[in-house]
Design a protein around this motif. Sequence first.
Motif, PDB file in Angstrom:
ATOM      1  N   ILE A 275       1.211  -1.102   0.011  1.00 17.56           N
ATOM      2  CA  ILE A 275       0.125   0.055  -0.193  1.00 17.56           C
ATOM      3  C   ILE A 275       1.029   1.464   0.267  1.00 17.56           C
ATOM      4  O   ILE A 275       1.823   1.775   0.863  1.00 17.56           O
ATOM      5  N   PRO A 276       0.306   2.257  -1.078  1.00 22.32           N
ATOM      6  CA  PRO A 276       1.974   3.600  -1.180  1.00 22.32           C
ATOM      7  C   PRO A 276       1.080   4.038   0.030  1.00 22.32           C
ATOM      8  O   PRO A 276      -0.040   4.291   0.522  1.00 22.32           O
ATOM      9  N   VAL A 277       2.233   4.785   0.668  1.00 26.22           N
ATOM     10  CA  VAL A 277       2.258   5.539   2.023  1.00 26.22           C
ATOM     11  C   VAL A 277       2.687   6.930   1.806  1.00 26.22           C
ATOM     12  O   VAL A 277       3.275   7.132   1.077  1.00 26.22           O
ATOM     13  N   VAL A 278       1.548   7.954   2.021  1.00 27.46           N
ATOM     14  CA  VAL A 278       2.375   9.675   1.991  1.00 27.46           C
ATOM     15  C   VAL A 278       2.674   9.729   3.755  1.00 27.46           C
ATOM     16  O   VAL A 278       1.119   9.397   4.788  1.00 27.46           O
ATOM     17  N   HIS A 279       3.251  10.751   4.020  1.00 24.26           N
ATOM     18  CA  HIS A 279       3.236  11.114   5.089  1.00 24.26           C
ATOM     19  C   HIS A 279       3.101  13.079   5.123  1.00 24.26           C
ATOM     20  O   HIS A 279       4.026  13.299   4.365  1.00 24.26           O
ATOM     21  N   THR A 280       2.558  13.232   6.034  1.00 21.32           N
ATOM     22  CA  THR A 280       3.098  14.669   6.332  1.00 21.32           C
ATOM     23  C   THR A 280       3.218  15.049   8.189  1.00 21.32           C
ATOM     24  O   THR A 280       2.905  14.600   8.498  1.00 21.32           O
TER      25      THR A 280
ATOM     26  N   GLY B   5       5.543   9.545  -0.620  1.00 19.75           N
ATOM     27  CA  GLY B   5       5.154  11.054  -1.148  1.00 19.75           C
ATOM     28  C   GLY B   5       5.708  11.469   0.556  1.00 19.75           C
ATOM     29  O   GLY B   5       4.610  11.030   0.997  1.00 19.75           O
ATOM     30  N   VAL B   6       5.865  12.917   0.608  1.00 24.07           N
ATOM     31  CA  VAL B   6       6.130  13.747   2.186  1.00 24.07           C
ATOM     32  C   VAL B   6       5.895  14.946   1.303  1.00 24.07           C
ATOM     33  O   VAL B   6       5.819  14.827   0.540  1.00 24.07           O
ATOM     34  N   THR B   7       4.779  15.238   2.827  1.00 22.34           N
ATOM     35  CA  THR B   7       4.316  17.031   1.825  1.00 22.34           C
ATOM     36  C   THR B   7       4.875  17.375   4.379  1.00 22.34           C
ATOM     37  O   THR B   7       4.950  16.503   4.729  1.00 22.34           O
ATOM     38  N   ALA B   8       4.644  19.026   3.880  1.00 21.16           N
ATOM     39  CA  ALA B   8       4.227  19.288   5.007  1.00 21.16           C
ATOM     40  C   ALA B   8       3.731  20.256   4.907  1.00 21.16           C
ATOM     41  O   ALA B   8       4.140  20.884   3.363  1.00 21.16           O
TER      42      ALA B   8
ATOM     43  N   GLU C 233      -4.898  14.902  -3.603  1.00 14.90           N
ATOM     44  CA  GLU C 233      -5.405  14.137  -4.645  1.00 14.90           C
ATOM     45  C   GLU C 233      -4.434  14.073  -5.996  1.00 14.90           C
ATOM     46  O   GLU C 233      -3.979  12.577  -6.546  1.00 14.90           O
ATOM     47  N   ASN C 234      -3.703  14.718  -6.085  1.00 10.67           N
ATOM     48  CA  ASN C 234      -3.497  15.358  -7.021  1.00 10.67           C
ATOM     49  C   ASN C 234      -1.733  13.767  -7.030  1.00 10.67           C
ATOM     50  O   ASN C 234      -1.102  12.870  -7.568  1.00 10.67           O
ATOM     51  N   LEU C 235      -1.282  14.377  -5.267  1.00  9.72           N
ATOM     52  CA  LEU C 235      -0.139  13.520  -5.671  1.00  9.72           C
ATOM     53  C   LEU C 235      -0.287  11.987  -4.942  1.00  9.72           C
ATOM     54  O   LEU C 235       0.428  11.094  -5.240  1.00  9.72           O
ATOM     55  N   TYR C 236      -1.872  11.528  -4.347  1.00  4.38           N
ATOM     56  CA  TYR C 236      -2.228  10.356  -4.613  1.00  4.38           C
ATOM     57  C   TYR C 236      -2.118   9.463  -5.843  1.00  4.38           C
ATOM     58  O   TYR C 236      -1.388   8.476  -5.906  1.00  4.38           O
ATOM     59  N   SER C 237      -2.449  10.243  -6.607  1.00  2.27           N
ATOM     60  CA  SER C 237      -2.648   9.464  -8.377  1.00  2.27           C
ATOM     61  C   SER C 237      -0.878   9.019  -8.599  1.00  2.27           C
ATOM     62  O   SER C 237      -1.035   8.624  -9.389  1.00  2.27           O
ATOM     63  N   SER C 238      -0.094   9.826  -8.392  1.00  2.00           N
ATOM     64  CA  SER C 238       1.204   9.820  -8.852  1.00  2.00           C
ATOM     65  C   SER C 238       2.214   9.101  -8.254  1.00  2.00           C
ATOM     66  O   SER C 238       2.703   8.705  -9.148  1.00  2.00           O
ATOM     67  N   ILE C 239       1.675   8.551  -7.056  1.00  2.00           N
ATOM     68  CA  ILE C 239       1.978   7.099  -6.411  1.00  2.00           C
ATOM     69  C   ILE C 239       1.678   5.854  -6.602  1.00  2.00           C
ATOM     70  O   ILE C 239       2.335   4.730  -6.004  1.00  2.00           O
ATOM     71  N   LYS C 240       0.145   6.472  -6.945  1.00  2.00           N
ATOM     72  CA  LYS C 240      -0.685   4.755  -6.651  1.00  2.00           C
ATOM     73  C   LYS C 240      -0.614   4.014  -7.632  1.00  2.00           C
ATOM     74  O   LYS C 240       0.179   4.396  -8.539  1.00  2.00           O
TER      75      LYS C 240
END
Length: 399
Positions: free
Chosen positions: A133-138, A175-178, A392-399
């Motif tokens: 499962i792809p992970v995004v962390h903020t 994907g990492v954001t802040a 949404e764009n970030l999720y699509s780019s790493i999914k």
Amino acid sequence: MKILIVNTFYYPNMQGGAEQSVMLLAEGMLAKNHEVAVFTIDSKDGKNTIDFYNGIKIYRNTSGDFNLWRFSYDKNKIGKLERVFQKLICYRNSKVLERFDEVCNDFKPDIIHTNTVYGISDMIWKRAAKSGIPVVHTIRDIEIISPVQYNHKVNKMVVALHQCYTRRYTKYVSGVTAPSNYTLNTSLEIGSFKKAKVKKCIPNSVKIDWNAFRKIISEKSERTDDKIKFLYAGRLVYFKGVTHMIEAFNQMTNKNCELNICGTGEMEEYIKKCSKENPRIIYHGKLNNEQLARVYDICDVMLVPSCWPEPFGRVVIEGNMHGMPVIGGNWGGIPEIIGHLKSGELYDSPSVEQLMVLLDRFTNRKIICSYYNSILKNMELYGIDRQIEAFENLYSSIK
């Protein structure tokens, strides 16, 4: 898309800006027809439950062997050895991680979006990635950088070991954001998240009722009362700059003003004492969102005197949304917000003298009104729709 959002606390257990931001994110994604669930460890009754609030499915779990509530609110009463033991649990909270696996098997998310993982463990990223499962962390705090939340009185060797540990698990994040460039860059500078495909600043947001927003700006621009009402809203802790704020207020030349204080924390008794000594200091205690909004609307200028690097500074955009220019400490993410919105002034917190000068300056209503046009013009930068589209764009780019 099925999105599992992870945060230590969730509504109604709102600790601060991070919880407000996570709640807005969850409900914003739901409004865009995504299926959203939240994984949290703030159960108070020792049971794992499934709750629902505003359409969000909440897996509300216990914090395993970590005593979340005591460690969050009664830390000063905990002995040094127990503090160390509790902190070590945070590095590998096995019971919470096992429960996380169960929730993933039940919900079957397409994306896992982690936020504050205090008490959960950075190992959650490895568990998610191994499940495919792809992970995004903020990044919403300085947990990546320091084992102590506000990075004070920490042995350099301990910090180095902590950073070595956290770097080990950031490689599983896609994907990492802040919410601010400051917060993102300070974590990237220590070598974290090297394998992340996306590294991006996505600011926190507010849900803007444009009619109400324009109405309060119009109403405040027509005020003629010479008495200016300053406002502080947040936790009553030393690193938020509460002490020097009150000292600067007491030393002002213009006494035709008042300081409203909302919040609770370890300095509450000090605030009550200051309020008794100076009747122009009004302490409201801890308020819910509706009560706080009413205080926001009667006040004129927001004070954010933090003397540590805030990861973002949500109270800045909340104050602006209620028609208040902001006087803020020149730390962390605060300068970015004020710079983008052109919505206030900065000073070198904790300088009493600099803050006192600005407080006196803002007792002039013409100066307060001079910020309204830029606030109205730029507030959209922090609207919820813009943030949801970015994620949404970030999720699509790493999914």
